[in-house]
Design a protein around this motif. Sequence first.
Motif, PDB file in Angstrom:
ATOM      1  N   LEU A  90     -57.038  43.088 -15.505  1.00  0.00           N
ATOM      2  CA  LEU A  90     -56.164  42.479 -16.504  1.00  0.00           C
ATOM      3  C   LEU A  90     -55.448  41.249 -15.957  1.00  0.00           C
ATOM      4  N   ASP A  91     -54.940  41.353 -14.740  1.00  0.00           N
ATOM      5  CA  ASP A  91     -54.117  40.267 -14.214  1.00  0.00           C
ATOM      6  C   ASP A  91     -54.766  39.468 -13.086  1.00  0.00           C
ATOM      7  N   GLY A  92     -55.891  39.974 -12.544  1.00  0.00           N
ATOM      8  CA  GLY A  92     -56.546  39.252 -11.465  1.00  0.00           C
ATOM      9  C   GLY A  92     -55.950  39.556 -10.112  1.00  0.00           C
ATOM     10  N   ILE A  93     -56.677  39.165  -9.060  1.00  0.00           N
ATOM     11  CA  ILE A  93     -56.199  39.464  -7.711  1.00  0.00           C
ATOM     12  C   ILE A  93     -55.397  38.295  -7.131  1.00  0.00           C
ATOM     13  N   THR A  94     -55.231  37.255  -7.896  1.00  0.00           N
ATOM     14  CA  THR A  94     -54.437  36.117  -7.435  1.00  0.00           C
ATOM     15  C   THR A  94     -52.962  36.296  -7.857  1.00  0.00           C
ATOM     16  N   PRO A  95     -52.034  36.064  -6.963  1.00  0.00           N
ATOM     17  CA  PRO A  95     -50.616  36.199  -7.317  1.00  0.00           C
ATOM     18  C   PRO A  95     -50.207  35.135  -8.337  1.00  0.00           C
ATOM     19  N   ARG A  96     -49.140  35.445  -9.086  1.00  0.00           N
ATOM     20  CA  ARG A  96     -48.689  34.539 -10.136  1.00  0.00           C
ATOM     21  C   ARG A  96     -48.362  33.132  -9.624  1.00  0.00           C
ATOM     22  N   GLU A  97     -47.632  33.069  -8.523  1.00  0.00           N
ATOM     23  CA  GLU A  97     -47.220  31.752  -8.018  1.00  0.00           C
ATOM     24  C   GLU A  97     -48.454  30.904  -7.711  1.00  0.00           C
ATOM     25  N   GLU A  98     -49.415  31.561  -7.075  1.00  0.00           N
ATOM     26  CA  GLU A  98     -50.635  30.848  -6.712  1.00  0.00           C
ATOM     27  C   GLU A  98     -51.396  30.399  -7.966  1.00  0.00           C
ATOM     28  N   GLN A  99     -51.434  31.233  -8.973  1.00  0.00           N
ATOM     29  CA  GLN A  99     -52.066  30.846 -10.240  1.00  0.00           C
ATOM     30  C   GLN A  99     -51.386  29.607 -10.819  1.00  0.00           C
ATOM     31  N   ALA A 100     -50.068  29.646 -10.834  1.00  0.00           N
ATOM     32  CA  ALA A 100     -49.311  28.512 -11.388  1.00  0.00           C
ATOM     33  C   ALA A 100     -49.570  27.244 -10.580  1.00  0.00           C
ATOM     34  N   ARG A 101     -49.555  27.395  -9.268  1.00  0.00           N
ATOM     35  CA  ARG A 101     -49.779  26.235  -8.405  1.00  0.00           C
ATOM     36  C   ARG A 101     -51.148  25.617  -8.689  1.00  0.00           C
ATOM     37  N   ARG A 102     -52.137  26.473  -8.819  1.00  0.00           N
ATOM     38  CA  ARG A 102     -53.498  25.994  -9.076  1.00  0.00           C
ATOM     39  C   ARG A 102     -53.583  25.320 -10.451  1.00  0.00           C
ATOM     40  N   ASP A 103     -52.878  25.866 -11.430  1.00  0.00           N
ATOM     41  CA  ASP A 103     -52.869  25.252 -12.752  1.00  0.00           C
ATOM     42  C   ASP A 103     -52.403  23.802 -12.661  1.00  0.00           C
ATOM     43  N   ARG A 104     -51.460  23.559 -11.775  1.00  0.00           N
ATOM     44  CA  ARG A 104     -50.901  22.205 -11.665  1.00  0.00           C
ATOM     45  C   ARG A 104     -51.832  21.243 -10.948  1.00  0.00           C
ATOM     46  N   THR A 105     -52.474  21.733  -9.868  1.00  0.00           N
ATOM     47  CA  THR A 105     -53.188  20.799  -8.990  1.00  0.00           C
ATOM     48  C   THR A 105     -54.679  20.668  -9.285  1.00  0.00           C
ATOM     49  N   GLN A 106     -55.251  21.607 -10.059  1.00  0.00           N
ATOM     50  CA  GLN A 106     -56.721  21.605 -10.140  1.00  0.00           C
ATOM     51  C   GLN A 106     -57.295  21.097 -11.448  1.00  0.00           C
ATOM     52  N   ARG A 107     -56.533  20.346 -12.216  1.00  0.00           N
ATOM     53  CA  ARG A 107     -57.035  19.904 -13.508  1.00  0.00           C
ATOM     54  C   ARG A 107     -58.289  19.025 -13.395  1.00  0.00           C
ATOM     55  N   LYS A 108     -58.280  18.115 -12.470  1.00  0.00           N
ATOM     56  CA  LYS A 108     -59.396  17.148 -12.387  1.00  0.00           C
ATOM     57  C   LYS A 108     -60.721  17.839 -12.099  1.00  0.00           C
ATOM     58  N   THR A 109     -60.729  18.713 -11.078  1.00  0.00           N
ATOM     59  CA  THR A 109     -61.967  19.405 -10.728  1.00  0.00           C
ATOM     60  C   THR A 109     -62.494  20.241 -11.881  1.00  0.00           C
ATOM     61  N   GLN A 110     -61.610  20.850 -12.645  1.00  0.00           N
ATOM     62  CA  GLN A 110     -62.065  21.625 -13.785  1.00  0.00           C
ATOM     63  C   GLN A 110     -62.741  20.732 -14.803  1.00  0.00           C
ATOM     64  N   ARG A 111     -62.169  19.511 -14.994  1.00  0.00           N
ATOM     65  CA  ARG A 111     -62.783  18.577 -15.938  1.00  0.00           C
ATOM     66  C   ARG A 111     -64.191  18.211 -15.493  1.00  0.00           C
ATOM     67  N   GLN A 112     -64.340  18.019 -14.175  1.00  0.00           N
ATOM     68  CA  GLN A 112     -65.640  17.612 -13.660  1.00  0.00           C
ATOM     69  C   GLN A 112     -66.731  18.652 -13.931  1.00  0.00           C
ATOM     70  N   THR A 113     -66.407  19.918 -13.702  1.00  0.00           N
ATOM     71  CA  THR A 113     -67.461  20.935 -13.773  1.00  0.00           C
ATOM     72  C   THR A 113     -67.643  21.532 -15.156  1.00  0.00           C
ATOM     73  N   GLN A 114     -66.576  21.515 -15.971  1.00  0.00           N
ATOM     74  CA  GLN A 114     -66.680  22.258 -17.219  1.00  0.00           C
ATOM     75  C   GLN A 114     -67.116  21.440 -18.419  1.00  0.00           C
ATOM     76  N   ARG A 115     -66.889  20.137 -18.355  1.00  0.00           N
ATOM     77  CA  ARG A 115     -67.331  19.327 -19.496  1.00  0.00           C
ATOM     78  C   ARG A 115     -68.854  19.224 -19.536  1.00  0.00           C
ATOM     79  N   PRO A 116     -69.455  19.395 -20.709  1.00  0.00           N
ATOM     80  CA  PRO A 116     -70.918  19.271 -20.805  1.00  0.00           C
ATOM     81  C   PRO A 116     -71.336  17.805 -20.831  1.00  0.00           C
TER      82      PRO A 116
END
Lengths: 238, 238
Positions: free
Chosen positions: A212-238
Amino acid sequence: MPNSTRNRASTGNSAKKNSEKKTTVTPSPERRRELLSTAAEVFAAQGYNATTVRRIADEAGMLAGSLYYHFDSKESMVDEILSTFLNELWAGYDEVLGAGLGPRETVEALVTESFREIDRHRAAVAIYQKESQHLSTQPRFGYLTESRGRFERAWLGALERGVAEGVFRADLDIRLAYRFLRDTVWVAASWYRPGGLHSPEEIARQYLSMVLDGITPREEQARRDRTQRKTQRQTQRP
Amino acid sequence: MPNSTRNRASTGNSAKKNSEKKTTVTPSPERRRELLSTAAEVFAAQGYNATTVRRIADEAGMLAGSLYYHFDSKESMVDEILSTFLNELWAGYDEVLGAGLGPRETVEALVTESFREIDRHRAAVAIYQKESQHLSTQPRFGYLTESRGRFERAWLGALERGVAEGVFRADLDIRLAYRFLRDTVWVAASWYRPGGLHSPEEIARQYLSMVLDGITPREEQARRDRTQRKTQRQTQRP
DNA sequence: CGGGTTCCCTAACAAGTGTTTGGTAGGTTA
DNA sequence: TAACCTACCAAACACTTGTTAGGGAACCCG
């Protein structure tokens, strides 16, 4: 009750029509359960096909032929093991499904119930896991396929409702999620030992926590949400 | 290379000491691979013990005895199937483990690599899943147990480092987490079909997304963090 | 041509398999 | 005591299993 495995009734191999008078042998049900229990243990450990009828009899302290006083065949032993397990399982599942719970609570209850069943029928579950695919080709074990379908409907239903209500993520392939849920729950039977460190409820809680919540801690999830936007755009856009 | 399954060398059943001159039969490696491929398919579908040598030969378009021109025994077939699979698997794993990645990236890479192996060796993986526990009792298949140990060290190591570095939650039983990770990845072999809707990489991504972040959306997680403190106190405090 | 090699077939063997048949010790009932 | 029933044994049967031995057709190389 998918099968009527009472008394002896020879699956009718050949050279024996049912013109015989009703045989009056009546094995005690308690002894049957004892023998089925040891048989289930051996089946789970060695695999169904690799288990000889002599080995089961050995474990039960008797000779191979004596088993046939209690059972029709080796096949009807697994049959009875699996069908009684599934009957009990669905009794629990149906209660959960009929309770009118929300999707998340339904998933939680199903998972918890599953681990309880593993606690009580770990041998049967292990057999089900290994042999069900192979056995379900035979018409006698048709209820295995049927049960699979009910599983799918129950889990998928809860997941779909959850997505609709916003308590489950909408960006995941729901069928993939279903398979992961289903499989991970049941493979636990391969390593679970009753009376071990964790109770079934504790295992269910940890498992649900991960799923349900994943093995990643909340703080780490939040941190990743902030810093990883660009890489997600690269891989997820068709 | 845990086994030296070259040519014919009769596992030494009886009545034949090695006083014979070197047999000069040299089956072509390509044909071997073909036969092993169909054998693996049948093993995966029916189970090792339930598969007869005649069935394999049938599928390959020849008679049972002819298989023994290429292989020592039925056992050495699974042996070769499993060992070549594990060799390739560990080649990939070792590369990942030696790359000096962080714990989260290691887990991601291991999972992705695993799904790639499933894509390439789905039959072997299915066999490994079903029969490894049963086979590893025989000394010939000792490398299965050894491989299991390496698995555990690799995964547990990454998880422990992750907890230490704060990228994985510290409140979970790490051995439970390991088992869940390991099992869910490999059971995928039971339903995965190459050339299906999802590529191995896509499945890995979805799977990692579930395991790392959970199937609950962020807003819902946050909402629950706010409203469910009391109930958590009730169940989690000793 | 003739020897050699590759790959398969025919035919069988020995061990192990699930299953059946007839018998029997011991307890319960009449 | 006699009849009966439960739960097992002893011994075999029929069949399937993995495996082997000998042979032969096709092809290559000299």
